[in-house]
Write an enzyme that holds these catalytic residues in place. Sequence first.
Site, PDB file in Angstrom:
ATOM      1  N   ARG A  43       0.825  -1.221   0.000  1.00  8.55           N
ATOM      2  CA  ARG A  43       0.000   0.000   0.000  1.00  8.55           C
ATOM      3  C   ARG A  43       0.851   1.260   0.000  1.00  8.55           C
ATOM      4  NH1 ARG A  43      -5.076  -2.186   3.595  1.00  8.55           N
ATOM      5  NH2 ARG A  43      -6.256  -2.752   1.743  1.00  8.55           N
ATOM      6  N   LYS A 198     -20.378 -17.120   2.346  1.00  3.37           N
ATOM      7  CA  LYS A 198     -21.792 -17.010   2.713  1.00  3.37           C
ATOM      8  C   LYS A 198     -22.597 -16.176   1.732  1.00  3.37           C
ATOM      9  CE  LYS A 198     -21.589 -17.613   7.651  1.00  3.37           C
ATOM     10  NZ  LYS A 198     -21.849 -16.944   8.926  1.00  3.37           N
ATOM     11  N   GLY A 352     -10.925  -9.551  -0.664  1.00  3.85           N
ATOM     12  CA  GLY A 352      -9.796  -9.865   0.216  1.00  3.85           C
ATOM     13  C   GLY A 352      -9.283 -11.282   0.013  1.00  3.85           C
ATOM     14  N   GLY A 376     -14.126  -3.849   1.028  1.00  4.95           N
ATOM     15  CA  GLY A 376     -15.476  -3.337   1.258  1.00  4.95           C
ATOM     16  C   GLY A 376     -15.956  -2.359   0.202  1.00  4.95           C
TER      17      GLY A 376
HETATM   18  P1  ADP Z   1     -13.732 -12.421  -0.767  1.00  8.54           P
HETATM   19  O1  ADP Z   1     -12.987 -11.938   0.467  1.00  8.54           O
HETATM   20  O2  ADP Z   1     -12.811 -12.661  -1.916  1.00  8.54           O
HETATM   21  O3  ADP Z   1     -14.906 -11.544  -1.115  1.00  8.54           O
HETATM   22  P2  ADP Z   1     -15.298 -14.286   0.845  1.00  8.54           P
HETATM   23  O4  ADP Z   1     -14.845 -13.591   2.082  1.00  8.54           O
HETATM   24  O5  ADP Z   1     -16.717 -14.135   0.462  1.00  8.54           O
HETATM   25  O6  ADP Z   1     -14.342 -13.892  -0.397  1.00  8.54           O
HETATM   26  O7  ADP Z   1     -15.080 -15.863   0.995  1.00  8.54           O
HETATM   27  C1  ADP Z   1     -13.824 -16.470   1.139  1.00  8.54           C
HETATM   28  C2  ADP Z   1     -13.904 -17.730   1.976  1.00  8.54           C
HETATM   29  O8  ADP Z   1     -14.889 -18.615   1.475  1.00  8.54           O
HETATM   30  C3  ADP Z   1     -12.607 -18.496   1.951  1.00  8.54           C
HETATM   31  O9  ADP Z   1     -12.057 -18.466   3.246  1.00  8.54           O
HETATM   32  C4  ADP Z   1     -12.994 -19.902   1.524  1.00  8.54           C
HETATM   33  O10 ADP Z   1     -12.352 -20.904   2.277  1.00  8.54           O
HETATM   34  C5  ADP Z   1     -14.489 -19.917   1.814  1.00  8.54           C
HETATM   35  N1  ADP Z   1     -15.206 -20.928   1.037  1.00  8.54           N
HETATM   36  C6  ADP Z   1     -15.334 -21.018  -0.298  1.00  8.54           C
HETATM   37  N2  ADP Z   1     -16.052 -22.119  -0.637  1.00  8.54           N
HETATM   38  C7  ADP Z   1     -16.391 -22.734   0.527  1.00  8.54           C
HETATM   39  C8  ADP Z   1     -17.150 -23.910   0.851  1.00  8.54           C
HETATM   40  N3  ADP Z   1     -17.676 -24.688  -0.108  1.00  8.54           N
HETATM   41  N4  ADP Z   1     -17.299 -24.223   2.144  1.00  8.54           N
HETATM   42  C9  ADP Z   1     -16.759 -23.442   3.093  1.00  8.54           C
HETATM   43  N5  ADP Z   1     -16.051 -22.334   2.870  1.00  8.54           N
HETATM   44  C10 ADP Z   1     -15.859 -21.979   1.591  1.00  8.54           C
HETATM   45 MG    MG Z   2     -13.328 -12.206   2.586  1.00  9.07          MG
END
Ligand code: ADP
Ligand code: MG
Length: 396
Positions: A43, A198, A352, A376
């Site tokens: 950064r 989620k 992230g 975010g």
């Molecule tokens: P980002 O930060 O890129 O927006 P998220 O925070 O929404 O992504 O999600 C990332 C997390 O989702 C990771 O830690 C990954 O392990 C988890 N994940 C992805 N698929 C599954 C799954 N089928 N079951 C449990 N966790 C999952």
């Molecule tokens: Mg995340």
Amino acid sequence: MRSSPHTGCSLIMNTELPQNARVLLRVDFNVPLQGGTVTDVTRLRSVIPTLQTLRQRGNACILMAHLGRPRGRNADLSLRLLVPILESLLGEPIVFVPDPMNDKSFLPEAAYSLLENLRFYPGEEANEVSFAQQLSRWGNFYINEAFSVAHRAHASIVGVPAFLPHAAGPLFQQELKALQSITECPVPPVLALVGGSKISTKLGVLHHLLKKVDTLAVGGGLANTFLAAQGYVIGTSLQEPALHEKARLLIQEAQQEGRTLLLPCDVVVRTARGATQVCPVEAIPSDAAIFDVGPMTVRRLENEIARARTVLWNGPLGRFEEPPFHKATKAILHTLATATRERSLVSVVGGGDSVAALHAASLDFSAFSYVSTSGGAFLEFLEGKELPGIRALQDS
Ligand code: ADP
Ligand code: MG
């Protein structure tokens, strides 16, 4: 980072850099710390070209930023920590201002000054007018170079530009253009790949993207809730039963809008005995949990990428941190990188954990048209929300 080739749809914002001014610059210096040591200087490094350009134009640069979530003054989160690192990156001295609210701190012209962590002052997050006004006295021109905080209505982001002529910095503009290249005037067909853990954290993103893209492919834990909502047995997989109805509505919405909503057709599960197994979504054992999308789904996604001209990717397709459940995410990232290189597909990756997955797949930012580290702010933009930090730069 390469800039997006699509620039024809920018918001009306002043982007002209000033000359011979005292530029008060909001930057993102929210670096990771471990035991008082900065563990990643990305950064800090990324803003150096902007600072050098401003200096070449005869400006003085007064930098302001936040670090962590202090409650009041906290020596462990003082921006003083960053001074030696910035000085070595810039090759020039920086004057540190420990109390920017104190009139006596005003210094005779220094080429570079760094104000103390803005979040030591409650006025920053509360967006107090008097705090913003006091801050604005440090400069006669304001630049926001921190897209990652554009979703926060804090004093240094929305308050100060009300008092000073202002502009969006080059990095800010680059990110905005990249995001607009997917959401406002993308080259069709547009594919969005959304994964992650989620569905509740991505509902807004899914809704908004459905209106913007030709195909929305869902993977990761998110897809589990969709599968369960459609009546598939998903065993002990992560899911949110309270959102089954919302998931069904999204599927309906896609049909009504004539969009393709792609769900996995096969998955990789871990059984109760700890065995890893690939199965079609119609035959998931009731004691198993889904941790990745399967090879058939990967092939379908690769076909979609082959047809697309613009691809957005957010959220890992599986639990990539835990091999062998990294396979689909890694394969798709490499397919996307190859398509970007070989046929100038516009690819934007953000989030992230998505950035972590990209590093885990041994790819760097240059493999894609744009990689957003804004977390975010990136997600809120994809939800179609108006970001206060963008709005503040549009107002004249
Ligand atoms: P980002 O930060 O890129 O927006 P998220 O925070 O929404 O992504 O999600 C990332 C997390 O989702 C990771 O830690 C990954 O392990 C988890 N994940 C992805 N698929 C599954 C799954 N089928 N079951 C449990 N966790 C999952
Ligand atoms: Mg995340």
